[in-house]
Design an enzyme around this catalytic site. Structure first.
Site, PDB file in Angstrom:
ATOM      1  N   ASP A   1      59.722  19.812 -63.495  1.00 30.24           N
ATOM      2  CA  ASP A   1      60.152  18.518 -62.984  1.00 30.24           C
ATOM      3  C   ASP A   1      61.059  18.810 -61.785  1.00 30.24           C
ATOM      4  O   ASP A   1      62.144  19.377 -61.932  1.00 30.24           O
ATOM      5  CB  ASP A   1      60.926  17.776 -64.081  1.00 30.24           C
ATOM      6  CG  ASP A   1      61.394  16.412 -63.616  1.00 30.24           C
ATOM      7  OD1 ASP A   1      61.437  16.170 -62.392  1.00 30.24           O
ATOM      8  OD2 ASP A   1      61.720  15.589 -64.487  1.00 30.24           O
TER       9      ASP A   1
ATOM     10  N   SER B   1      52.733   7.460 -46.496  1.00 31.29           N
ATOM     11  CA  SER B   1      51.744   6.400 -46.738  1.00 31.29           C
ATOM     12  C   SER B   1      51.750   5.401 -45.596  1.00 31.29           C
ATOM     13  O   SER B   1      52.806   5.144 -44.991  1.00 31.29           O
ATOM     14  CB  SER B   1      52.110   5.676 -48.038  1.00 31.29           C
ATOM     15  OG  SER B   1      51.361   4.492 -48.164  1.00 31.29           O
TER      16      SER B   1
ATOM     17  N   TYR C   1      58.340   1.677 -54.164  1.00 28.95           N
ATOM     18  CA  TYR C   1      57.500   2.857 -53.923  1.00 28.95           C
ATOM     19  C   TYR C   1      57.400   3.116 -52.414  1.00 28.95           C
ATOM     20  O   TYR C   1      57.673   4.224 -51.937  1.00 28.95           O
ATOM     21  CB  TYR C   1      56.084   2.644 -54.506  1.00 28.95           C
ATOM     22  CG  TYR C   1      55.043   3.504 -53.836  1.00 28.95           C
ATOM     23  CD1 TYR C   1      54.970   4.860 -54.101  1.00 28.95           C
ATOM     24  CD2 TYR C   1      54.172   2.949 -52.892  1.00 28.95           C
ATOM     25  CE1 TYR C   1      54.035   5.655 -53.442  1.00 28.95           C
ATOM     26  CE2 TYR C   1      53.246   3.739 -52.235  1.00 28.95           C
ATOM     27  CZ  TYR C   1      53.178   5.088 -52.508  1.00 28.95           C
ATOM     28  OH  TYR C   1      52.272   5.870 -51.842  1.00 28.95           O
TER      29      TYR C   1
ATOM     30  N   LYS D   1      59.125   6.110 -49.578  1.00 34.80           N
ATOM     31  CA  LYS D   1      58.457   6.916 -48.541  1.00 34.80           C
ATOM     32  C   LYS D   1      59.180   6.772 -47.196  1.00 34.80           C
ATOM     33  O   LYS D   1      59.364   7.752 -46.471  1.00 34.80           O
ATOM     34  CB  LYS D   1      56.991   6.494 -48.387  1.00 34.80           C
ATOM     35  CG  LYS D   1      56.132   6.704 -49.630  1.00 34.80           C
ATOM     36  CD  LYS D   1      55.913   8.178 -49.941  1.00 34.80           C
ATOM     37  CE  LYS D   1      55.023   8.403 -51.147  1.00 34.80           C
ATOM     38  NZ  LYS D   1      54.921   9.805 -51.543  1.00 34.80           N
TER      39      LYS D   1
HETATM   40  C1  UD1 Z   1      47.852   0.530 -52.316  1.00 36.07           C
HETATM   41  C2  UD1 Z   1      49.279   0.698 -51.892  1.00 36.07           C
HETATM   42  C3  UD1 Z   1      49.396   1.913 -51.021  1.00 36.07           C
HETATM   43  C4  UD1 Z   1      48.821   3.118 -51.725  1.00 36.07           C
HETATM   44  C5  UD1 Z   1      47.376   2.821 -52.059  1.00 36.07           C
HETATM   45  C6  UD1 Z   1      46.724   3.958 -52.792  1.00 36.07           C
HETATM   46  C7  UD1 Z   1      50.818  -0.971 -50.876  1.00 36.07           C
HETATM   47  C8  UD1 Z   1      50.922  -2.336 -50.297  1.00 36.07           C
HETATM   48  N1  UD1 Z   1      49.642  -0.556 -51.239  1.00 36.07           N
HETATM   49  O1  UD1 Z   1      47.102   0.153 -51.182  1.00 36.07           O
HETATM   50  O2  UD1 Z   1      50.734   2.149 -50.709  1.00 36.07           O
HETATM   51  O3  UD1 Z   1      48.919   4.237 -50.905  1.00 36.07           O
HETATM   52  O4  UD1 Z   1      47.343   1.687 -52.897  1.00 36.07           O
HETATM   53  O5  UD1 Z   1      45.358   3.948 -52.526  1.00 36.07           O
HETATM   54  O6  UD1 Z   1      51.801  -0.326 -51.015  1.00 36.07           O
HETATM   55  N2  UD1 Z   1      41.494  -5.085 -54.833  1.00 36.07           N
HETATM   56  C9  UD1 Z   1      40.709  -5.992 -55.515  1.00 36.07           C
HETATM   57  N3  UD1 Z   1      40.562  -5.833 -56.862  1.00 36.07           N
HETATM   58  C10 UD1 Z   1      41.149  -4.819 -57.562  1.00 36.07           C
HETATM   59  C11 UD1 Z   1      41.962  -3.902 -56.855  1.00 36.07           C
HETATM   60  C12 UD1 Z   1      42.113  -4.062 -55.491  1.00 36.07           C
HETATM   61  O7  UD1 Z   1      40.151  -6.908 -54.908  1.00 36.07           O
HETATM   62  O8  UD1 Z   1      40.996  -4.765 -58.801  1.00 36.07           O
HETATM   63  C13 UD1 Z   1      41.636  -5.207 -53.363  1.00 36.07           C
HETATM   64  C14 UD1 Z   1      43.074  -5.424 -52.891  1.00 36.07           C
HETATM   65  O9  UD1 Z   1      43.365  -6.776 -52.812  1.00 36.07           O
HETATM   66  C15 UD1 Z   1      43.032  -4.747 -51.522  1.00 36.07           C
HETATM   67  C16 UD1 Z   1      41.960  -3.685 -51.644  1.00 36.07           C
HETATM   68  O10 UD1 Z   1      41.205  -4.002 -52.805  1.00 36.07           O
HETATM   69  O11 UD1 Z   1      42.603  -5.674 -50.572  1.00 36.07           O
HETATM   70  C17 UD1 Z   1      42.543  -2.296 -51.798  1.00 36.07           C
HETATM   71  O12 UD1 Z   1      43.487  -2.328 -52.849  1.00 36.07           O
HETATM   72  P1  UD1 Z   1      44.136  -0.982 -53.422  1.00 36.07           P
HETATM   73  O13 UD1 Z   1      43.058  -0.027 -53.722  1.00 36.07           O
HETATM   74  O14 UD1 Z   1      45.059  -1.377 -54.533  1.00 36.07           O
HETATM   75  O15 UD1 Z   1      44.929  -0.388 -52.194  1.00 36.07           O
HETATM   76  P2  UD1 Z   1      46.089  -1.047 -51.276  1.00 36.07           P
HETATM   77  O16 UD1 Z   1      46.729  -2.190 -51.946  1.00 36.07           O
HETATM   78  O17 UD1 Z   1      45.537  -1.239 -49.919  1.00 36.07           O
END
Ligand code: UD1
Length: 340
Positions: free
Chosen positions: A58, A124, A149, A153
């Site tokens: 850790d 990030s 989070y 960063k």
């Molecule tokens: C998030 C984090 C980012 C991190 C990344 C890891 C923020 C704002 N976002 O990015 O820091 O590095 O994850 O990959 O800090 N979506 C759906 N359904 C789902 C899940 C996601 O529609 O079940 C959509 C979300 O609305 C988004 C897109 O898919 O538009 C990508 O989402 P996600 O994979 O969670 O990544 P981010 O939010 O862009």
């Protein structure tokens, strides 16, 4: 170089270990296994045909971190180990700030103590915050993030910049990832989230393999071409190779600390990614459209010019490859990595 990879059993860390070994570097893994499994190290050894020394540690324990530097002759550190669930960080801010900052402090102090000067940091795109113009460019100065989070960063980037300014020989690359997806082409290494996945690609992969009923698309009324959010998805092996390029660039880097976007430079909507994944799987996947998720931005992607010009690196793998490789991993390992 002999490189300490913290979080080397995690998703991006493990793929980077393979790229480092392929490029002829030696690797030492440090991982607490808080969010990863020790069996990953065995997979890395099988895939590379090399021994991968791994320490269960850790990094918030500064004395243990210093002892690690005393026992291993290190030339560089690539620091992935961190807590990374955006939603959880809002609920447990202290845990996120403490873990992510303390581990960086331990590493920086041990590096100073043992004369290690090369550092590659896992940052990030979230550091660009809500107001940065798209595409995101490294020159943008008003870094901020909406979650603890993301803010951890931003803070760590600042800490490393301040330390690098005053520590002889320090070279720090801050790598701002966009949306890492995909898996190693062997199908033996991939993303293995614990519990319900927060991110789109692992969630979709679990729908495809039957672990989840359906995908919920978080909003289709955004001001984008098809109404769903757009992101810059990047294949994890491209990202891994970006780390090797950054590491090898450090000695000639013009400044002590420099940020680099690691993205493809183009955006993909949620529905486009779903369609590509369906092509990989060979059938339609169930989804419903739900409300927007709090905190999601409509669309962002990287300006990837600096990494191309200065690191000589660019992402080459397509969206269909990202999906095909994710599906190979998920279908061959429906429950992720084995426990032992
Ligand atoms: C998030 C984090 C980012 C991190 C990344 C890891 C923020 C704002 N976002 O990015 O820091 O590095 O994850 O990959 O800090 N979506 C759906 N359904 C789902 C899940 C996601 O529609 O079940 C959509 C979300 O609305 C988004 C897109 O898919 O538009 C990508 O989402 P996600 O994979 O969670 O990544 P981010 O939010 O862009």
């Amino acid at each position: 170089m002999r490189v300490l990879v913290t979080g080397g059993a995690g998703y991006i860390g493990s793929h980077t270990v393979l790229s480092l070994l392929s490029a002829g570097h030696d690797v030492v893994v440090a991982d607490s296994y808080a969010n990863s499994k020790p069996s990953v190290v065995g997979r890395l050894e099988d895939l590379s045909g090399r021994a991968v020394p791994a320490h269960a540690i850790d990094l918030t324990d500064a004395a243990a971190t210093d002892r690690l530097f005393a026992t291993e002759q290190l030339d560089a550190v690539i620091h992935f180990a961190a807590l990374k669930a955006v939603g959880e960080s809002v609920v447990k801010p202290l845990e996120y700030y403490r873990n992510n900052l303390d581990s960086t402090f331990s590493l920086a102090a041990a590096m100073q103590n043992h004369g290690v000067t090369r550092f590659v940091f896992s940052s990030s795109a979230t550091v660009y915050g809500e107001k940065a113009p798209v595409p995101y460019r490294e020159e943008y100065e008003h870094l901020s993030a909406t979650s603890p989070y993301g803010q951890s960063k931003v803070m760590i980037e600042r800490v490393l910049a301040d330390v690098a300014q005053v520590t002889d020989g320090w070279k720090v690359a801050l790598l701002r990832y966009f949306n890492p997806v995909g898996a190693h082409e062997s199908g033996q290494l991939g993303e293995d989230p614990q519990g319900v996945p927060n991110n789109l690609m692992p969630y979709l992969a679990q729908v495809a393999v039957g672990r989840r009923d359906h995908l919920t698309v978080f909003g289709d009324d955004y001001p984008t071409a098809d109404g769903t959010c757009e992101r810059d998805y990047i294949h994890v092996m491209d990202l891994a190779e970006g780390h090797v390029a950054a590491l090898e660039h450090l000695d000639v880097m013009s400044e002590p600390v420099r940020p680099f976007n690691l993205g493809t430079g183009s955006g993909t909507s949620v529905l486009e990614l779903l369609r590509s994944f369906e092509r990989a799987v060979g059938r339609e996947l169930p989804y419903v459209v739900g409300p927007r998720r709090a905190g999601d931005l409509p669309a962002f992607w990287a300006d990837a010019t600096r990494a191309r010009k200065e690191l000589g690196w660019a992402a080459t793998r397509t969206l269909d490859e990202m999906c095909a490789d994710t599906w190979r991993w998920q279908s061959q390992n429906p429950q992720g990595f084995p426990d032992a």
